[in-house]
Structure formats: C-alpha cells, structure tokens
Design an enzyme around this catalytic site. Sequence first.
Site, PDB file in Angstrom:
ATOM      1  N   GLU A   1      -0.547  -6.508   2.228  1.00 21.41           N
ATOM      2  CA  GLU A   1      -0.520  -5.153   3.200  1.00 21.41           C
ATOM      3  C   GLU A   1      -0.917  -5.485   4.557  1.00 21.41           C
ATOM      4  O   GLU A   1      -1.879  -5.897   4.676  1.00 21.41           O
ATOM      5  CB  GLU A   1      -1.181  -4.115   2.513  1.00 21.41           C
ATOM      6  CG  GLU A   1      -1.147  -2.756   3.323  1.00 21.41           C
ATOM      7  CD  GLU A   1       0.097  -2.216   3.849  1.00 21.41           C
ATOM      8  OE1 GLU A   1       0.895  -1.890   3.125  1.00 21.41           O
ATOM      9  OE2 GLU A   1       0.031  -1.821   5.135  1.00 21.41           O
TER      10      GLU A   1
ATOM     11  N   ALA B   1       0.709  -1.123   0.138  1.00 17.41           N
ATOM     12  CA  ALA B   1      -0.030  -0.027  -0.070  1.00 17.41           C
ATOM     13  C   ALA B   1       0.821   1.316   0.001  1.00 17.41           C
ATOM     14  O   ALA B   1       1.969   1.137   0.608  1.00 17.41           O
ATOM     15  CB  ALA B   1      -1.026   0.000   1.177  1.00 17.41           C
ATOM     16  N   PRO B   2       0.467   2.296  -0.743  1.00 14.97           N
ATOM     17  CA  PRO B   2      -0.893   2.379  -1.420  1.00 14.97           C
ATOM     18  C   PRO B   2      -1.042   1.763  -2.603  1.00 14.97           C
ATOM     19  O   PRO B   2      -2.120   1.996  -3.459  1.00 14.97           O
ATOM     20  CB  PRO B   2      -0.969   3.868  -1.434  1.00 14.97           C
ATOM     21  CG  PRO B   2       0.293   4.659  -1.333  1.00 14.97           C
ATOM     22  CD  PRO B   2       1.183   3.556  -0.620  1.00 14.97           C
ATOM     23  N   GLY B   3       0.015   1.314  -3.282  1.00 17.00           N
ATOM     24  CA  GLY B   3      -0.193   0.521  -4.466  1.00 17.00           C
ATOM     25  C   GLY B   3       0.505   0.923  -5.693  1.00 17.00           C
ATOM     26  O   GLY B   3       0.392   0.837  -6.945  1.00 17.00           O
TER      27      GLY B   3
ATOM     28  N   ARG C   1      -4.589   1.013   5.069  1.00 13.36           N
ATOM     29  CA  ARG C   1      -3.712   1.199   3.938  1.00 13.36           C
ATOM     30  C   ARG C   1      -4.207  -0.011   2.925  1.00 13.36           C
ATOM     31  O   ARG C   1      -3.967   0.391   1.618  1.00 13.36           O
ATOM     32  CB  ARG C   1      -2.193   1.022   4.327  1.00 13.36           C
ATOM     33  CG  ARG C   1      -1.919   2.332   5.120  1.00 13.36           C
ATOM     34  CD  ARG C   1      -0.320   2.175   5.596  1.00 13.36           C
ATOM     35  NE  ARG C   1       0.450   2.274   4.432  1.00 13.36           N
ATOM     36  CZ  ARG C   1       1.058   3.389   3.907  1.00 13.36           C
ATOM     37  NH1 ARG C   1       0.696   4.613   4.099  1.00 13.36           N
ATOM     38  NH2 ARG C   1       1.657   3.308   3.016  1.00 13.36           N
TER      39      ARG C   1
ATOM     40  N   CYS D   1      12.875   3.785   0.986  1.00 16.63           N
ATOM     41  CA  CYS D   1      13.007   5.191   0.864  1.00 16.63           C
ATOM     42  C   CYS D   1      14.091   5.956   1.700  1.00 16.63           C
ATOM     43  O   CYS D   1      13.668   6.742   2.455  1.00 16.63           O
ATOM     44  CB  CYS D   1      11.943   5.954   0.683  1.00 16.63           C
ATOM     45  SG  CYS D   1      10.616   5.768   2.040  1.00 16.63           S
TER      46      CYS D   1
HETATM   47  N1  SAM Z   1       5.289  -0.351  -2.161  1.00 19.00           N
HETATM   48  C1  SAM Z   1       3.902   0.967  -1.724  1.00 19.00           C
HETATM   49  C2  SAM Z   1       4.138   1.590  -2.873  1.00 19.00           C
HETATM   50  O1  SAM Z   1       4.744   1.744  -3.866  1.00 19.00           O
HETATM   51  O2  SAM Z   1       2.812   2.342  -2.785  1.00 19.00           O
HETATM   52  C3  SAM Z   1       4.656   1.536  -0.462  1.00 19.00           C
HETATM   53  C4  SAM Z   1       5.021   0.672   0.564  1.00 19.00           C
HETATM   54  S1  SAM Z   1       5.347   1.436   2.144  1.00 19.00           S
HETATM   55  C5  SAM Z   1       7.187   1.951   1.822  1.00 19.00           C
HETATM   56  C6  SAM Z   1       5.598   0.318   3.063  1.00 19.00           C
HETATM   57  C7  SAM Z   1       4.175  -0.596   3.598  1.00 19.00           C
HETATM   58  O3  SAM Z   1       4.463  -1.677   4.208  1.00 19.00           O
HETATM   59  C8  SAM Z   1       3.285   0.224   4.377  1.00 19.00           C
HETATM   60  O4  SAM Z   1       2.028   0.272   3.682  1.00 19.00           O
HETATM   61  C9  SAM Z   1       3.175  -0.756   5.708  1.00 19.00           C
HETATM   62  O5  SAM Z   1       1.984  -0.529   6.090  1.00 19.00           O
HETATM   63  C10 SAM Z   1       3.420  -1.996   5.039  1.00 19.00           C
HETATM   64  N2  SAM Z   1       3.860  -2.903   6.133  1.00 19.00           N
HETATM   65  C11 SAM Z   1       4.855  -2.751   7.277  1.00 19.00           C
HETATM   66  N3  SAM Z   1       5.109  -3.967   7.683  1.00 19.00           N
HETATM   67  C12 SAM Z   1       4.576  -4.797   6.891  1.00 19.00           C
HETATM   68  C13 SAM Z   1       4.296  -6.268   7.274  1.00 19.00           C
HETATM   69  N4  SAM Z   1       5.304  -6.907   8.139  1.00 19.00           N
HETATM   70  N5  SAM Z   1       3.830  -6.968   6.318  1.00 19.00           N
HETATM   71  C14 SAM Z   1       3.081  -6.455   5.247  1.00 19.00           C
HETATM   72  N6  SAM Z   1       3.244  -5.032   5.029  1.00 19.00           N
HETATM   73  C15 SAM Z   1       3.875  -4.272   5.958  1.00 19.00           C
END
Ligand code: SAM
Length: 301
Positions: free
Chosen positions: A141, A119-121, A146, A237
């Site tokens: 996610e 998320a958010p995708g 999210r 990031c």
């Molecule tokens: N890839 C996404 C995008 O390009 O839109 C952004 C991802 S963001 C960096 C990291 C995401 O990982 C967050 O939405 C967070 O809620 C989720 N997250 C954190 N720990 C996680 C876990 N153990 N398993 C799955 N999702 C997780």
Amino acid sequence: MDERIPAYLQQRLLEYYGQEMAGRIEQGYRAERPVTLRVNTLTGTREEVCSVLQQAGIAWEPVSWYGDALILPDVSESEIAMLPVYQEGKVYLQNLSAMIPPLVMMPKAQEAILDMAAAPGGKTTQMAALSGGKAQITACERDARRAERLRYNLKLQRASALVMQKDARDLDDLFRFDKILLDAPCTGSGTIELRENVPGRRMTPEWVQKTVRTQKALIAKAIRLLKKGGELVYSTCSILPEENEEVVEYAMKGGSVELVPIDDTQMNQLPQLPVRIPGTLLICPDTHYEGFYISKLRKIR
Ligand code: SAM
C-alpha cells in the site's frame, strides 16, 4: 448538494452503453444498498454470527454464490459496528461486488500472494481467510495512513500478511509470486452515490487519463512479478472501459499473459453490463451491488 452524474461521466456512459443502460446505471447510483458483511472464517463461523444477529433481532439474508456473505436489509453499518462480533473481527463490512476478486483468485495454502494495492484490507483479509490462514501474503500500500488502517484490520481479523508501505511500481523485480491481486486505484465510477447528503464526485478527462496511466504501469509491474504459470486478478470499482478492458488489452498486447475466462455459472444473479472481452465480468451498480470489473490473466512466458 449536486445529485447529478458528473457531466463527463454521463457523456462516457451514454457513449459506451447507450441511453437505456445508462439509465439503469443511474438508477444503481441512486439506490440505497443494504449493509452486507463477510464472516471472517479465521475467527468466527457463519453459525455463530447468525446466532448473534438473531439474538440482537437483526434480520439477515443469504447470498446464493457465497456462504460467508450476509445481507442485512434493516440495519446501518454503525449498528453493526457496535456488536461484539464486529469489534472482535469476526465479520468484515464489505460490498458484495468487492468479495468477488478473492473468490476468482481462490488463494490456497502455501501460495505466495501479492495484494498490490491493499488498503484498507478487505480483500487481503478475505484472501487470508480463503486460504485458511495459510497463504503467504504480501500486502502493498502506497499511502502511509491507509497502510496503518490495513495493519489495524489485519490484526483485528487475525489475518497474517507482510505489509509493505510503498509504491507497488517500485517493488523489487526479483520478487516472484504465484498469484497477484491488482485491485487497482481507479476513478470509482462504479460506486457513485446520487443521494441527498452524499458529496458529489469530480470526474475530468485528465483525471481519468492519469488514473489509466497508473493502472497500466501497475499491471505491467504485476506481470513482471508473476511466476510463469502464475495468475493475476485485475479488478476496479469503475465501469469505464478505459480503466478495465483497455488495461487488460494493454497487458495482453505484450504476449506474456493470456486471459483465463471467469466461470460465473454460480453467480447467475449478478447484474452485469456488456464487456468487450468475453470471460471478464462487469457488474452494474444496482440495489445490492456496486459497479465492479473483474478479470483474470495467466502468465505464459
Ligand atoms: N484492495 C483494497 C480493499 O479491498 O480493501 C482496496 C484498494 S483501493 C481500490 C486502491 C488502493 O491502492 C488505495 O488504498 C490506494 O492508496 C492504493 N494505491 C494507489 N496507488 C498505489 C501504488 N502505486 N502502489 C500501491 N498502492 C497504491
């Protein structure tokens, strides 16, 4: 409003990159980046989007390494959000750096792909578009709200993916994927904005260590879920080596994955920082790019 780099981060940046490069990073933190978008080729074309922008009197610039990306130097995100091409999911607002991991992965039709932290995708929808809508994508996610946003964006962008709302560490070990994107939860040390009215960020050693533990657990899980010969793109990031190279080194220590050097010859304009592992990419925050790390691994046994 505190417009200084969090003290702990400043200390790490000086230690890792030295005074001059830490100064360059700080300039990047202070830069106001233009809006950038990606044309969603599942629902629209670049020509269509450019013509809509032209009719609306919105200037755009191309991006040399990616035909689907546009830089819009004179508008705000909210102005773009009012355009029908946005409301119909024909474009996705996304920082240029965030467009790189799916390009490095290059998903293809019929491949089984896992987006582990989705998320958010932004990257899930980009991977769907890159495969012409034909990859079999599972998007995981953990966070319920999210995950809802992810479902909304997938629908709007007409990208097909199976959403699993759960902690990726708990995914069934019987799953096997051709390719996995682990765009890991991170401290966001590459995306800090040191400007008036932008809230300051916290950054403590404890939080960094906790984040690194999660990243290591997630990458170990990703390796288990890969088919032999399958590829993993690990990105964050963050510009802290403990969240990047150290996690990749940890993954390689087990001997079941090898590094696949990223070919960045088409991306020679990227502002880069030095990396401990040649063949991985570390983008320096600057006037156009958020700080970002990208690496690629292949499962060998
Ligand atoms: N890839 C996404 C995008 O390009 O839109 C952004 C991802 S963001 C960096 C990291 C995401 O990982 C967050 O939405 C967070 O809620 C989720 N997250 C954190 N720990 C996680 C876990 N153990 N398993 C799955 N999702 C997780």
